[in-house]
Write a protein that holds these residues in place. Structure first.
Motif, PDB file in Angstrom:
ATOM      1  N   LEU A  67      -3.148   4.873  10.720  1.00 31.77           N
ATOM      2  CA  LEU A  67      -3.473   6.138  11.376  1.00 31.77           C
ATOM      3  C   LEU A  67      -2.830   6.143  12.762  1.00 31.77           C
ATOM      4  O   LEU A  67      -3.107   5.264  13.577  1.00 31.77           O
ATOM      5  N   ILE A  92      -2.432   8.166  16.197  1.00 33.32           N
ATOM      6  CA  ILE A  92      -3.013   9.227  17.028  1.00 33.32           C
ATOM      7  C   ILE A  92      -2.019   9.543  18.145  1.00 33.32           C
ATOM      8  O   ILE A  92      -1.778   8.732  19.037  1.00 33.32           O
ATOM      9  N   PHE A 134      -2.269  11.909  13.177  1.00 38.79           N
ATOM     10  CA  PHE A 134      -3.295  12.827  13.684  1.00 38.79           C
ATOM     11  C   PHE A 134      -2.791  13.414  14.993  1.00 38.79           C
ATOM     12  O   PHE A 134      -2.484  12.672  15.937  1.00 38.79           O
ATOM     13  N   THR A 135      -2.694  14.744  15.050  1.00 35.19           N
ATOM     14  CA  THR A 135      -2.051  15.394  16.192  1.00 35.19           C
ATOM     15  C   THR A 135      -2.653  16.780  16.401  1.00 35.19           C
ATOM     16  O   THR A 135      -3.226  17.351  15.463  1.00 35.19           O
ATOM     17  N   VAL A 147      -2.263  15.283   9.805  1.00 34.72           N
ATOM     18  CA  VAL A 147      -3.586  15.902   9.933  1.00 34.72           C
ATOM     19  C   VAL A 147      -3.680  16.527  11.322  1.00 34.72           C
ATOM     20  O   VAL A 147      -3.423  15.859  12.333  1.00 34.72           O
ATOM     21  N   LYS A 148      -4.034  17.807  11.371  1.00 36.18           N
ATOM     22  CA  LYS A 148      -4.055  18.513  12.649  1.00 36.18           C
ATOM     23  C   LYS A 148      -5.447  19.058  12.959  1.00 36.18           C
ATOM     24  O   LYS A 148      -6.184  19.459  12.065  1.00 36.18           O
ATOM     25  N   LEU A 149      -5.765  19.069  14.244  1.00 36.01           N
ATOM     26  CA  LEU A 149      -7.038  19.599  14.728  1.00 36.01           C
ATOM     27  C   LEU A 149      -6.760  20.400  15.987  1.00 36.01           C
ATOM     28  O   LEU A 149      -5.992  19.963  16.854  1.00 36.01           O
ATOM     29  N   SER A 193     -12.246  15.082  18.325  1.00 32.17           N
ATOM     30  CA  SER A 193     -11.355  14.227  17.531  1.00 32.17           C
ATOM     31  C   SER A 193     -12.086  13.011  16.994  1.00 32.17           C
ATOM     32  O   SER A 193     -11.892  12.616  15.832  1.00 32.17           O
ATOM     33  N   LEU A 197     -12.429  12.282  13.082  1.00 36.09           N
ATOM     34  CA  LEU A 197     -11.795  11.099  12.497  1.00 36.09           C
ATOM     35  C   LEU A 197     -12.804  10.137  11.877  1.00 36.09           C
ATOM     36  O   LEU A 197     -12.546   9.540  10.822  1.00 36.09           O
TER      37      LEU A 197
END
Length: 431
Positions: free
Chosen positions: A5, A7, A39-40, A64-66, A125, A129
């Motif tokens: 993963l 980040i 993750f971005t 994976v975006k948030l 986040s 996560l």
């Protein structure tokens, strides 16, 4: 296949230097037995956009975006900027003026947004996560900063999930060149150091891009710091259609902020134009990227305007080709206390371009060491105007004699594929 993963705040289609390191690692991780999960943020405040970089993301990568909320809209209103304007990194100012509003916003940035303006993304986040990792197994977590909020997210997620964590520093934290410009209160300074120490203590491994910066981190906390430099991607390099330059073109790719703007360089160019036969007719300077207003003012001051071509941005897939057309590649380092450790990402692409490098910076720093080791160019100290003039004249005479070449020996260790193998060894060591 194991999973990692990653980040990161910077990811395509965001452009600029912050994207390259982990975009390139992800390109070579699958062939080394690791599947990246990136993750971005869904809506980052990126200094530039480069959609060509999307083509470099391997099919195996899961992104994976948030959504993120950042206070830049408030900053833009406070300083009178348009809603669609881009925020430059490294205190680069493209216009004159130092308004009261800018000073106030800088104080707010340094003292209220700790460690940075991305701090509001930490809590959502971590929650996201931790939930995701209950359903999806990953073997290792990597955080890359700045922004250092990414490290805080990783520290909290690693603590709750017991997944080993590697903290990757592309730049220092409290030793970064602009730290003293943040107008920090004593309390804010202590908070930055406290958070930095927490990362250095709790990460299973800590990585940074150069030897001198590694020593800097060790002064804050005595532990082993791994050094994995930036590099160049052999897939980006082609020697097709590369011709000997028709003009004595000096090319700089990337931004030049005030700390990289060296008056002795401009003065040396002025001297060569006025005193070296043929130089004025053959010379051109290409500046690709954003430049501080001090650069524009100095170019006018030293009578260089007619020789300069400003290009705001070119996609990364065209950068190497632009560098290969140069006679000489210009590389100014920041004249700041941490200069000995600076190894910019573009330096390694300069190495791979096959063109000689004209650098300005500490002659006993990390960059000077690699330049001497590879024979890829020259370096003059910040105040060594005579050395700059001498190197410029030497390069120009070689250009006229059709002998301006570059050795670039033993650079294979800086290939992205080779560096990825080193990173994978680190992944395996924490399992």
């Amino acid at each position: 296949m194991k999973k990692v993963l990653i980040i990161t705040y910077y990811w395509p289609p965001s452009g600029g230097a912050g994207v390259q390191r982990w975009l390139k690692f992800t390109r070579y991780l699958p062939e080394n037995g690791w599947i990246p999960v990136v993750f971005t943020p869904e809506n980052p405040e990126a200094p530039a956009e480069d959609r060509s970089l999307l083509d470099e993301v391997p099919d195996e990568v899961e992104v994976v975006k948030l959504k993120i909320w950042e206070p830049f809209e408030i900053y833009k209103k406070l300083t009178g900027r348009s809603k669609n304007s881009k925020i430059n990194a490294g205190f680069l100012k493209e216009e004159t003026g130092n308004s009261f509003a800018e000073k106030v916003s800088l104080w707010i940035r340094g003292n209220l947004f700790i460690p940075d303006a991305k701090r509001f993304w930490i809590r959502p986040s971590v929650k996201f996560l931790v939930k995701m990792l209950k359903e999806q197994k990953v073997d290792v977590i990597v955080s890359t900063g700045p922004p250092h909020s990414m490290h805080i997210i990783a520290e909290k997620v690693s603590k709750r999930t017991k997944i080993p964590w590697i903290a990757d520093f592309r730049d220092p934290w409290t030793d970064i060149d602009f730290y003293d410009k943040l107008r920090l209160s004593g309390w804010a300074d202590r908070m930055h150091h406290k958070l930095q120490l927490k990362v250095l203590k709790n990460a299973d491994e800590v990585v940074i891009v150069g030897r001198n910066w590694a020593k800097g981190l060790q002064r804050h906390y005595s532990r082993k710091i791994e050094v994995i430099t930036n590099g160049y991607d052999k897939a980006d390099i082609t020697t097709k259609h590369v011709k000997y330059p028709e003009k004595f073109s000096i090319v700089h790719v990337g931004s030049i902020n005030a700390d990289r703007n060296h008056s002795f360089f401009w003065a040396s160019l002025e001297y060569c134009i006025e005193n070296v036969d043929g130089f004025s007719e053959d010379f051109e300077l290409m500046l690709v990227g954003k430049n501080d207003v001090s650069v524009t003012l100095d170019i006018r001051k030293y009578g260089l305007s007619k020789h300069v071509n400003f290009i705001s941005y070119i996609p990364h897939n065209e950068v190497i080709a632009a560098e290969q057309k140069a006679a000489v590649l210009y590389l100014p380092l920041n004249n700041t206390p941490n200069a000995k450790g600076i190894l910019t990402g573009k330096f390694f692409e300069y190495l791979a371009s096959g063109r000689p490098i004209f650098a300005i910076g500490p002659v006993d720093g990390d960059l000077a060491h690699i330049l001497n080791e590879t024979g890829a160019g020259t370096i003059s100290d910040f105040d060594d105007q005579e050395g700059m003039k001498k190197n410029l004249i030497t390069f120009y005479k070689a250009f006229k004699n059709k002998s301006l070449t570059c050795k670039s020996e033993n650079i294979r260790i800086y290939e992205r594929s080779e560096l990825t193998k080193k990173m994978v060894e680190l992944f395996e060591s924490v399992l």
